[in-house]
Design a protein around this motif. Structure first.
Motif, PDB file in Angstrom:
ATOM      1  N   ASP A 112     -31.519  30.019  37.647  1.00 18.70           N
ATOM      2  CA  ASP A 112     -31.953  28.783  38.296  1.00 18.70           C
ATOM      3  C   ASP A 112     -33.237  29.020  39.097  1.00 18.70           C
ATOM      4  O   ASP A 112     -34.100  28.146  39.167  1.00 18.70           O
ATOM      5  CB  ASP A 112     -30.844  28.245  39.231  1.00 18.70           C
ATOM      6  N   ALA A 145     -27.421  31.839  39.320  1.00 19.94           N
ATOM      7  CA  ALA A 145     -28.405  31.513  40.371  1.00 19.94           C
ATOM      8  C   ALA A 145     -29.748  32.198  40.077  1.00 19.94           C
ATOM      9  O   ALA A 145     -30.807  31.647  40.368  1.00 19.94           O
ATOM     10  CB  ALA A 145     -27.863  31.920  41.733  1.00 19.94           C
ATOM     11  N   ILE A 183     -23.301  46.088  45.887  1.00 17.50           N
ATOM     12  CA  ILE A 183     -23.267  46.619  47.260  1.00 17.50           C
ATOM     13  C   ILE A 183     -21.837  46.601  47.792  1.00 17.50           C
ATOM     14  O   ILE A 183     -21.129  45.610  47.647  1.00 17.50           O
ATOM     15  CB  ILE A 183     -24.253  45.862  48.183  1.00 17.50           C
ATOM     16  N   TYR A 194     -18.580  48.226  40.724  1.00 16.75           N
ATOM     17  CA  TYR A 194     -18.359  47.235  41.785  1.00 16.75           C
ATOM     18  C   TYR A 194     -17.055  46.476  41.544  1.00 16.75           C
ATOM     19  O   TYR A 194     -16.195  46.384  42.423  1.00 16.75           O
ATOM     20  CB  TYR A 194     -19.555  46.279  41.824  1.00 16.75           C
ATOM     21  N   ARG A 244     -32.744  28.557  55.855  1.00 15.86           N
ATOM     22  CA  ARG A 244     -32.083  29.852  56.057  1.00 15.86           C
ATOM     23  C   ARG A 244     -33.094  30.980  56.261  1.00 15.86           C
ATOM     24  O   ARG A 244     -32.698  32.080  56.644  1.00 15.86           O
ATOM     25  CB  ARG A 244     -31.164  30.177  54.869  1.00 15.86           C
ATOM     26  N   PRO A 260     -19.613  44.820  53.632  1.00 12.83           N
ATOM     27  CA  PRO A 260     -19.924  43.467  54.106  1.00 12.83           C
ATOM     28  C   PRO A 260     -21.218  43.440  54.925  1.00 12.83           C
ATOM     29  O   PRO A 260     -21.724  44.493  55.325  1.00 12.83           O
ATOM     30  CB  PRO A 260     -18.716  43.108  54.977  1.00 12.83           C
ATOM     31  N   ILE A 291     -28.708  42.401  43.150  1.00 11.74           N
ATOM     32  CA  ILE A 291     -27.529  42.956  43.841  1.00 11.74           C
ATOM     33  C   ILE A 291     -26.557  41.803  44.080  1.00 11.74           C
ATOM     34  O   ILE A 291     -26.221  41.461  45.212  1.00 11.74           O
ATOM     35  CB  ILE A 291     -27.969  43.662  45.142  1.00 11.74           C
ATOM     36  N   GLY A 309     -28.225  34.448  51.925  1.00 12.60           N
ATOM     37  CA  GLY A 309     -26.879  34.312  52.477  1.00 12.60           C
ATOM     38  C   GLY A 309     -26.701  35.436  53.494  1.00 12.60           C
ATOM     39  O   GLY A 309     -27.665  36.127  53.849  1.00 12.60           O
ATOM     40  N   MET A 320     -25.624  38.387  53.197  1.00 14.38           N
ATOM     41  CA  MET A 320     -26.064  39.692  52.693  1.00 14.38           C
ATOM     42  C   MET A 320     -27.586  39.786  52.647  1.00 14.38           C
ATOM     43  O   MET A 320     -28.178  40.755  53.110  1.00 14.38           O
ATOM     44  CB  MET A 320     -25.477  39.949  51.300  1.00 14.38           C
ATOM     45  N   SER A 340     -30.153  38.552  46.096  1.00 13.01           N
ATOM     46  CA  SER A 340     -28.820  38.579  46.704  1.00 13.01           C
ATOM     47  C   SER A 340     -28.250  37.177  46.592  1.00 13.01           C
ATOM     48  O   SER A 340     -28.428  36.340  47.473  1.00 13.01           O
ATOM     49  CB  SER A 340     -28.908  39.024  48.166  1.00 13.01           C
ATOM     50  N   ASN A 374     -35.579  31.238  49.760  1.00 10.93           N
ATOM     51  CA  ASN A 374     -34.196  30.790  49.616  1.00 10.93           C
ATOM     52  C   ASN A 374     -34.193  29.325  49.237  1.00 10.93           C
ATOM     53  O   ASN A 374     -35.036  28.548  49.706  1.00 10.93           O
ATOM     54  CB  ASN A 374     -33.432  30.991  50.936  1.00 10.93           C
TER      55      ASN A 374
HETATM   56  P1  NDP Z   1     -23.577  33.618  49.502  1.00 11.93           P
HETATM   57  O1  NDP Z   1     -22.809  33.148  48.344  1.00 11.93           O
HETATM   58  O2  NDP Z   1     -23.244  33.138  50.855  1.00 11.93           O
HETATM   59  O3  NDP Z   1     -25.173  33.327  49.351  1.00 11.93           O
HETATM   60  C1  NDP Z   1     -25.697  33.394  48.169  1.00 11.93           C
HETATM   61  C2  NDP Z   1     -27.140  32.971  48.078  1.00 11.93           C
HETATM   62  O4  NDP Z   1     -27.220  32.482  46.752  1.00 11.93           O
HETATM   63  C3  NDP Z   1     -27.649  31.881  49.006  1.00 11.93           C
HETATM   64  O5  NDP Z   1     -28.947  32.219  49.367  1.00 11.93           O
HETATM   65  C4  NDP Z   1     -27.643  30.652  48.092  1.00 11.93           C
HETATM   66  O6  NDP Z   1     -28.652  29.716  48.394  1.00 11.93           O
HETATM   67  C5  NDP Z   1     -27.953  31.286  46.785  1.00 11.93           C
HETATM   68  N1  NDP Z   1     -27.550  30.504  45.627  1.00 11.93           N
HETATM   69  C6  NDP Z   1     -26.310  30.332  45.107  1.00 11.93           C
HETATM   70  N2  NDP Z   1     -26.352  29.554  44.021  1.00 11.93           N
HETATM   71  C7  NDP Z   1     -27.664  29.241  43.828  1.00 11.93           C
HETATM   72  C8  NDP Z   1     -28.333  28.482  42.853  1.00 11.93           C
HETATM   73  N3  NDP Z   1     -27.689  27.916  41.831  1.00 11.93           N
HETATM   74  N4  NDP Z   1     -29.667  28.372  42.967  1.00 11.93           N
HETATM   75  C9  NDP Z   1     -30.335  28.958  43.960  1.00 11.93           C
HETATM   76  N5  NDP Z   1     -29.747  29.703  44.920  1.00 11.93           N
HETATM   77  C10 NDP Z   1     -28.416  29.841  44.851  1.00 11.93           C
HETATM   78  O7  NDP Z   1     -23.541  35.153  49.359  1.00 11.93           O
HETATM   79  P2  NDP Z   1     -23.548  36.464  50.271  1.00 11.93           P
HETATM   80  O8  NDP Z   1     -24.834  36.625  50.976  1.00 11.93           O
HETATM   81  O9  NDP Z   1     -22.293  36.577  51.053  1.00 11.93           O
HETATM   82  O10 NDP Z   1     -23.443  37.475  49.069  1.00 11.93           O
HETATM   83  C11 NDP Z   1     -24.463  37.670  48.119  1.00 11.93           C
HETATM   84  C12 NDP Z   1     -23.942  38.559  47.015  1.00 11.93           C
HETATM   85  O11 NDP Z   1     -23.475  39.780  47.572  1.00 11.93           O
HETATM   86  C13 NDP Z   1     -22.782  37.950  46.236  1.00 11.93           C
HETATM   87  O12 NDP Z   1     -22.923  38.274  44.878  1.00 11.93           O
HETATM   88  C14 NDP Z   1     -21.566  38.649  46.820  1.00 11.93           C
HETATM   89  O13 NDP Z   1     -20.514  38.738  45.889  1.00 11.93           O
HETATM   90  C15 NDP Z   1     -22.130  40.016  47.154  1.00 11.93           C
HETATM   91  N6  NDP Z   1     -21.430  40.699  48.228  1.00 11.93           N
HETATM   92  C16 NDP Z   1     -21.095  40.034  49.365  1.00 11.93           C
HETATM   93  C17 NDP Z   1     -20.424  40.685  50.375  1.00 11.93           C
HETATM   94  C18 NDP Z   1     -20.072  39.954  51.640  1.00 11.93           C
HETATM   95  O14 NDP Z   1     -19.320  40.531  52.447  1.00 11.93           O
HETATM   96  N7  NDP Z   1     -20.555  38.737  51.877  1.00 11.93           N
HETATM   97  C19 NDP Z   1     -20.052  42.090  50.275  1.00 11.93           C
HETATM   98  C20 NDP Z   1     -20.490  42.721  49.073  1.00 11.93           C
HETATM   99  C21 NDP Z   1     -21.137  42.038  48.099  1.00 11.93           C
HETATM  100  P3  NDP Z   1     -28.380  28.538  49.458  1.00 11.93           P
HETATM  101  O15 NDP Z   1     -28.559  29.168  50.813  1.00 11.93           O
HETATM  102  O16 NDP Z   1     -29.435  27.524  49.147  1.00 11.93           O
HETATM  103  O17 NDP Z   1     -27.000  28.027  49.219  1.00 11.93           O
END
Ligand code: NDP
Length: 289
Positions: free
Chosen positions: A75, A72, A119, A169, A38, A122, A92, A12, A14, A66, A33
């Motif tokens: 999974d 997840a 973490i 956190y 991605r 953002p 994280i 994602g 992060m 992440s 991923n």
């Molecule tokens: P996202 O929710 O956008 O991305 C999360 C990732 O998790 C993606 O790669 C997604 O895969 C994967 N995912 C989710 N569910 C599953 C599943 N069941 N099986 C396999 N893969 C899964 O998150 P962010 O990158 O924004 O954030 C990541 C973490 O960091 C989170 O815990 C968030 O709370 C924390 N965080 C985020 C901040 C931010 O500003 N965004 C700031 C501080 C912390 P797929 O691409 O296939 O959907």
């Protein structure tokens, strides 16, 4: 470069930012991923795409996760159980302290160890000045990987209980999310009189700075469980909480947020804290007074 290899699972915003920082610092970086596309841009930038979660885990001793939540992790790593022995899983991802403790046990049963992380910035700030990450878990794990983890933000070790990083956190996100919701409530109140939010903005900043000035005194009161001071009593602040609800109601707003705050004051007064400092709301929050 002789930098240690690292695997990042979860791309994602992060995870992508972390990969770019690891690559820039010279770490051989393997990625995986669920939605494979991605990883495309990162592979062009030098990351190695793993064909499966098992390959991703096998590629590096340190595996950074992440992900949206800890489910997840199951999974994904549930498909890589045979590759887990000897790995350090730096998860994280946000979730509850209980989920974090359970994950430490699940990984230990498979010969891996959890370094839980939280973490605090953002995605655009990952690895930049001011970025920091809470960690908890075995101290030796942290020490062994601190130099690599430093690439995504200053590592801040909180203790051996894996839940500690998550608790720090979630505690700070409690402040952050509540303050952000308050900003919108304030903008809506001003907006009800046709005033643009940007007119309020400079005062909003000053108010947030004022709130920051209360932090140390609040901590001292809480740690001593003593709430002295007659400048900001529960009765005085509670009257203001009433006025905020009344103003929001008159403006036709959703008042769930100010009513929650008012409820804390009402119950503190009912418990006999009326002439104590507002910090005595701590007794209500902890269900002690
Ligand atoms: P996202 O929710 O956008 O991305 C999360 C990732 O998790 C993606 O790669 C997604 O895969 C994967 N995912 C989710 N569910 C599953 C599943 N069941 N099986 C396999 N893969 C899964 O998150 P962010 O990158 O924004 O954030 C990541 C973490 O960091 C989170 O815990 C968030 O709370 C924390 N965080 C985020 C901040 C931010 O500003 N965004 C700031 C501080 C912390 P797929 O691409 O296939 O959907």
């Amino acid at each position: 470069a002789n930098e240690k290899p690292v695997t990042v699972i979860g791309l994602g915003p992060m995870g992508q930012a972390m990969v770019r920082k690891f690559l820039a610092a010279g770490h051989p970086t393997t990625v995986w991923n669920r939605t494979a596309s991605r990883a495309d841009a990162l592979v062009e930038e030098g990351a190695v795409r793993a064909a499966s979660p098992a390959d991703a885990v096998a590629a590096s001793e340190l595996v950074v996760l992440s992900l949206t939540d800890y489910q997840a992790m199951y999974d994904i790593l549930g498909q890589a159980e045979d590759a887990l022995a000897g790995r350090v899983i730096a998860n994280i991802s946000s979730d509850s302290p209980q989920k974090t403790r359970e994950a430490a046990e699940w990984l230990a049963e498979r010969g891996a160890q959890l370094l839980a992380g939280g973490i605090m910035v953002p995605a655009p700030m990952v690895g930049e000045e001011g970025a920091y990450v809470f960690y908890s878990g075995p101290r030796a794990l942290f020490d062994a990987h601190e130099a690599t983890l430093r690439v995504i933000g200053r590592p801040d070790y909180r203790g051996s209980d894996p839940a500690l990083a998550q608790l720090f956190y979630q505690a700070l996100l409690t402040v952050f999310l509540t303050a952000l919701a308050g900003e919108l409530q304030a903008a809506a109140l001003i907006g009800s009189a046709g005033v643009a939010a940007k007119e309020l903005a400079p005062y909003m900043r000053e108010t947030l700075e004022l709130a920051a000035m209360f932090v140390d005194e609040t901590a001292a009161h809480v740690d001593a469980r003593s709430y002295p001071g007659d400048l900001s009593t529960v009765v005085m602040m509670g009257a203001t909480a009433d006025h905020i609800v009344a103003a929001g109601t008159a403006a036709g707003l959703d008042t769930v947020l100010p009513e929650a705050v008012k409820s804390l004051y009402d119950r503190a007064i009912a418990a006999g804290h009326g002439s104590d400092n507002w910090t005595s709301l701590y007794e209500v929050v902890t269900r002690r007074g």
